[in-house]
Design an enzyme around this catalytic site. Structure first.
Site, PDB file in Angstrom:
ATOM      1  N   ASP A 172     -81.482   2.388  -7.709  1.00 31.49           N
ATOM      2  CA  ASP A 172     -81.251   1.184  -6.922  1.00 31.49           C
ATOM      3  C   ASP A 172     -82.650   0.581  -6.847  1.00 31.49           C
ATOM      4  O   ASP A 172     -83.502   1.085  -6.098  1.00 31.49           O
ATOM      5  CB  ASP A 172     -80.740   1.524  -5.517  1.00 31.49           C
ATOM      6  CG  ASP A 172     -80.462   0.262  -4.709  1.00 31.49           C
ATOM      7  OD1 ASP A 172     -81.235  -0.705  -4.844  1.00 31.49           O
ATOM      8  OD2 ASP A 172     -79.482   0.246  -3.954  1.00 31.49           O
ATOM      9  N   HIS A 173     -82.906  -0.440  -7.634  1.00 29.64           N
ATOM     10  CA  HIS A 173     -84.308  -0.864  -7.783  1.00 29.64           C
ATOM     11  C   HIS A 173     -84.898  -1.382  -6.466  1.00 29.64           C
ATOM     12  O   HIS A 173     -86.111  -1.419  -6.317  1.00 29.64           O
ATOM     13  CB  HIS A 173     -84.478  -1.869  -8.929  1.00 29.64           C
ATOM     14  CG  HIS A 173     -84.037  -3.258  -8.635  1.00 29.64           C
ATOM     15  ND1 HIS A 173     -82.725  -3.628  -8.615  1.00 29.64           N
ATOM     16  CD2 HIS A 173     -84.743  -4.380  -8.332  1.00 29.64           C
ATOM     17  CE1 HIS A 173     -82.642  -4.917  -8.320  1.00 29.64           C
ATOM     18  NE2 HIS A 173     -83.840  -5.398  -8.145  1.00 29.64           N
ATOM     19  N   GLU A 193     -80.578 -15.815  -3.525  1.00 33.57           N
ATOM     20  CA  GLU A 193     -81.126 -16.061  -4.859  1.00 33.57           C
ATOM     21  C   GLU A 193     -80.933 -17.524  -5.205  1.00 33.57           C
ATOM     22  O   GLU A 193     -79.888 -18.105  -4.907  1.00 33.57           O
ATOM     23  CB  GLU A 193     -80.413 -15.210  -5.893  1.00 33.57           C
ATOM     24  CG  GLU A 193     -80.628 -13.726  -5.695  1.00 33.57           C
ATOM     25  CD  GLU A 193     -80.074 -12.927  -6.855  1.00 33.57           C
ATOM     26  OE1 GLU A 193     -80.762 -12.836  -7.881  1.00 33.57           O
ATOM     27  OE2 GLU A 193     -78.938 -12.429  -6.753  1.00 33.57           O
ATOM     28  N   GLY A 241     -81.153  -2.737 -25.560  1.00 35.53           N
ATOM     29  CA  GLY A 241     -80.595  -3.686 -24.571  1.00 35.53           C
ATOM     30  C   GLY A 241     -81.635  -4.506 -23.828  1.00 35.53           C
ATOM     31  O   GLY A 241     -82.841  -4.265 -23.885  1.00 35.53           O
ATOM     32  N   HIS A 289     -77.885  -2.537  -2.705  1.00 36.46           N
ATOM     33  CA  HIS A 289     -79.154  -2.961  -2.096  1.00 36.46           C
ATOM     34  C   HIS A 289     -79.032  -3.190  -0.585  1.00 36.46           C
ATOM     35  O   HIS A 289     -79.843  -2.695   0.195  1.00 36.46           O
ATOM     36  CB  HIS A 289     -79.655  -4.251  -2.754  1.00 36.46           C
ATOM     37  CG  HIS A 289     -79.647  -4.208  -4.257  1.00 36.46           C
ATOM     38  ND1 HIS A 289     -79.961  -3.071  -4.963  1.00 36.46           N
ATOM     39  CD2 HIS A 289     -79.352  -5.151  -5.191  1.00 36.46           C
ATOM     40  CE1 HIS A 289     -79.876  -3.330  -6.257  1.00 36.46           C
ATOM     41  NE2 HIS A 289     -79.495  -4.575  -6.427  1.00 36.46           N
ATOM     42  N   ASP A 298     -72.049  -6.319  -6.439  1.00 34.90           N
ATOM     43  CA  ASP A 298     -73.335  -6.478  -7.108  1.00 34.90           C
ATOM     44  C   ASP A 298     -74.518  -6.257  -6.161  1.00 34.90           C
ATOM     45  O   ASP A 298     -75.534  -5.698  -6.559  1.00 34.90           O
ATOM     46  CB  ASP A 298     -73.401  -7.896  -7.712  1.00 34.90           C
ATOM     47  CG  ASP A 298     -74.598  -8.077  -8.623  1.00 34.90           C
ATOM     48  OD1 ASP A 298     -74.821  -7.196  -9.478  1.00 34.90           O
ATOM     49  OD2 ASP A 298     -75.302  -9.096  -8.494  1.00 34.90           O
ATOM     50  N   LYS A 355     -89.031  -1.099  -4.110  1.00 38.22           N
ATOM     51  CA  LYS A 355     -89.820  -2.252  -3.658  1.00 38.22           C
ATOM     52  C   LYS A 355     -90.760  -1.849  -2.519  1.00 38.22           C
ATOM     53  O   LYS A 355     -90.360  -1.131  -1.605  1.00 38.22           O
ATOM     54  CB  LYS A 355     -88.897  -3.385  -3.185  1.00 38.22           C
ATOM     55  CG  LYS A 355     -88.141  -4.057  -4.343  1.00 38.22           C
ATOM     56  CD  LYS A 355     -87.335  -5.224  -3.828  1.00 38.22           C
ATOM     57  CE  LYS A 355     -86.429  -5.780  -4.910  1.00 38.22           C
ATOM     58  NZ  LYS A 355     -86.980  -6.942  -5.588  1.00 38.22           N
ATOM     59  N   VAL A 385     -72.191   6.996 -29.550  1.00 38.95           N
ATOM     60  CA  VAL A 385     -72.113   7.987 -28.461  1.00 38.95           C
ATOM     61  C   VAL A 385     -70.890   8.893 -28.550  1.00 38.95           C
ATOM     62  O   VAL A 385     -70.853   9.968 -27.954  1.00 38.95           O
ATOM     63  CB  VAL A 385     -72.135   7.323 -27.057  1.00 38.95           C
ATOM     64  CG1 VAL A 385     -73.462   6.665 -26.793  1.00 38.95           C
ATOM     65  CG2 VAL A 385     -71.001   6.362 -26.865  1.00 38.95           C
TER      66      VAL A 385
HETATM   67  C1  BG6 Z   1     -79.402  -6.809  -9.331  1.00 37.36           C
HETATM   68  C2  BG6 Z   1     -78.180  -7.671  -9.425  1.00 37.36           C
HETATM   69  O1  BG6 Z   1     -79.076  -5.525  -8.912  1.00 37.36           O
HETATM   70  O2  BG6 Z   1     -80.321  -7.392  -8.413  1.00 37.36           O
HETATM   71  C3  BG6 Z   1     -78.526  -9.093  -9.818  1.00 37.36           C
HETATM   72  O3  BG6 Z   1     -77.290  -7.136 -10.390  1.00 37.36           O
HETATM   73  C4  BG6 Z   1     -79.593  -9.652  -8.899  1.00 37.36           C
HETATM   74  O4  BG6 Z   1     -77.373  -9.932  -9.822  1.00 37.36           O
HETATM   75  C5  BG6 Z   1     -80.763  -8.683  -8.768  1.00 37.36           C
HETATM   76  O5  BG6 Z   1     -80.026 -10.876  -9.418  1.00 37.36           O
HETATM   77  C6  BG6 Z   1     -81.740  -9.154  -7.713  1.00 37.36           C
HETATM   78  O6  BG6 Z   1     -82.876  -8.354  -7.761  1.00 37.36           O
HETATM   79  P1  BG6 Z   1     -84.265  -8.891  -7.233  1.00 37.36           P
HETATM   80  O7  BG6 Z   1     -85.196  -7.740  -7.405  1.00 37.36           O
HETATM   81  O8  BG6 Z   1     -84.619 -10.079  -8.065  1.00 37.36           O
HETATM   82  O9  BG6 Z   1     -84.054  -9.285  -5.805  1.00 37.36           O
END
Ligand code: BG6
Length: 487
Positions: free
Chosen positions: A179-180, A218, A17, A242, A237, A184, A88
């Protein structure tokens, strides 16, 4: 000295992916370059497509292209990757996977440590976890950890069902929900700003703070993800995960120690204090929007895979209330959207104005800005004497910004989070309790919106390249406030 090297087998579901290629393989490569992964690791990529190992290696080398000039190093790294085509739902495929996993475990001396990375549609998570257990892929002499990508559910009920399925196989401390934003640098810095500085710590409450503003704007649109986005919208989203994580870090009480357990306890308490709105309150406190065309950009409704009469929100602004002792009465304004004026992720903590006693003029608020992206750092807006004759007050900024060298040393969010998972550190991952409260908060908004029966012509209501609908400004103006950040 204790070695930093980690030993593990990764099994990547969704190995072909976009996420794997754009984020996960580069993150693994960076861990390899920094010595966290060396000889004792292997990766099995799985997906339905019938790829060969050779082809998979090419994909890996392409994914890390740009991260090294050393082809021998890139090839050595890629040689740790194995591809296994996999359905799967088919139990026999898990047997093949098991055999390959055992072979690689022996070949690379992995000591039974396994990370199962679920980077595919959540509807398969339950089945995968179930088969990992029933087909004996979990080892009994190392760790078995699962990393789960978002979206974690669609609402509280589906998130709970998903969690229950995963919990049949993995105990909570082995579940790493990504949760990325928690990976950060400046999001992690929120706790040090608050709890390592007596000045901020003393002022971090409703006696000194007027309001808090969180902006995740964004400039990009939905790109090629419109299919998913149509079912999610900005609320699910960006807000559920976040933004609420940031709200929590800003408003939680001091943890007893910097440990995952103690921090999670306080985060959960903050989420418990978050007011869940009635439909009437949702109307008063939340604004949604969708972008329309500008001179250079098409409208959301004209994007590929988007319905011509779509009512999906690409923008959300809201006013939140965290009713704990320190934050009761402090409005927490949030906003996020696609195709806004700029890409900016920042927090503005607006302090109360000084009374007009010494100086007659109305002074500006002091503002502490935590810049998360794109220029990580913090700055303070203060009232200072204008240099020179006479006595006038003007605003001045003082700041701290990461240098280019520091930025180069900062790991990308995924690199940091994968290393956390390898070390069994749960601090930067969302716990189930946190998710359950955040979904309950979100469901109240979603349900109120769904009951509203918005007419087709309610959207679009903001133009690409702006800071969102006017109503988002009015939300603050009602309280006598304004967005500090104007894009
Ligand atoms: C993701 C969302 O979790 O975070 C996206 O699904 C979004 O839609 C993205 O663009 C934004 O992440 P970052 O790190 O670019 O702020």
């Amino acid at each position: 000295m204790k070695s930093i090297e980690q030993k593990a087998l990764f099994i990547m579901f969704g190995g072909t992916g976009d996420l794997a290629q754009r984020k996960l393989y580069p993150a693994l490569f960076n861990l390899y370059k920094r010595g966290y992964l060396k000889e004792n690791f292997a990766v099995i990529g799985t997906a339905r497509r019938p790829w060969t190992d050779d082809y998979y290696h090419e994909i890996i080398e392409n994914a890390i292209d740009g991260l090294t000039d050393d082809t021998a190093q890139a090839k050595a790294f890629a040689s740790h990757f194995y591809y296994q085509s996999h359905n799967v739902n088919d139990t026999s495929h898990y047997q093949t996977l098991k055999d390959l996993a055992e072979k690689l475990d022996a070949k690379y001396a992995l000591e039974g440590n396994r990370i199962y990375y679920l980077a595919m549609s959540p509807r398969f998570f339950g089945t995968i976890c179930d088969h990992l257990k029933s087909q004996g892929i979990l080892t009994d002499h190392g760790y078995n950890r699962v990393i789960v990508e978002k979206p974690f559910g669609h609402d509280y009920a589906s998130a709970k069902a998903l969690n229950d399925e995963i919990a049949q196989t993995f105990p909570e401390h082995d579940v790493f929900r990504i949760d990325h934003y928690l990976g950060k640098e400046m999001v992690q810095n929120i706790l040090s700003v608050r709890f390592a500085n007596s000045m901020f710590n003393a002022m971090w409450n409703n006696r000194y703070i007027s309001n808090i503003q969180i902006t995740l704007s964004e400039a990009l649109g939905v790109e090629e993800r419109a299919g998913y986005y149509e079912t999610a919208g900005a609320l699910r989203d960006m807000v559920q995960n976040h933004i609420l994580q940031i709200v929590t870090l800003l408003t939680m009480n001091a943890p007893v120690s910097y440990s995952a357990e103690d921090i999670a306890r306080e985060k959960i308490n903050a989420l418990k204090s978050l007011k869940v709105y009635s439909p009437k309150e949702v109307k008063e406190n939340f604004v949604r929007g969708q972008y329309g065309a500008s001179k250079d950009q098409i409208a959301y409704r004209d994007e590929d895979q988007v319905a011509k009469d779509s009512l999906t929100e690409t923008f959300v602004a809201g006013k939140l209330e965290v009713n704990n002792m320190d934050f009761a009465g402090v409005p927490i304004y949030i906003r996020t959207g696609k195709r806004m004026k700029t890409k900016a992720t920042r927090i503005d903590v607006v302090f109360k104005q000084m009374p007009t006693v010494v100086f007659d003029d109305k002074l500006k608020h002091d503002v502490l800005t935590i810049n998360i992206d794109p220029n990580p750092g913090i700055s303070m807006q203060l009232n200072m004497k204008k240099p020179g004759q006479g006595f006038e007050i003007e605003t001045a900024n003082i700041g701290y910004q990461l240098t280019d060298e520091q930025k180069a040393g900062v790991p990308e969010a995924y690199e940091r989070l994968i290393l956390n998972a390898l070390r069994g550190e749960t601090l930067n991952f969302a716990r189930w309790d946190e998710l359950s409260y955040s979904w309950k908060f979100l469901d109240a908004i979603r349900e109120a919106w769904d009951a509203e029966n918005l007419s087709d012509d309610a959207f679009p209501n903001y133009v690409c390249g702006t800071m969102g609908p006017k109503a988002a400004d009015k939300l603050l103006a009602k309280d006598g406030n304004h967005w500090e950040y104007e894009g």
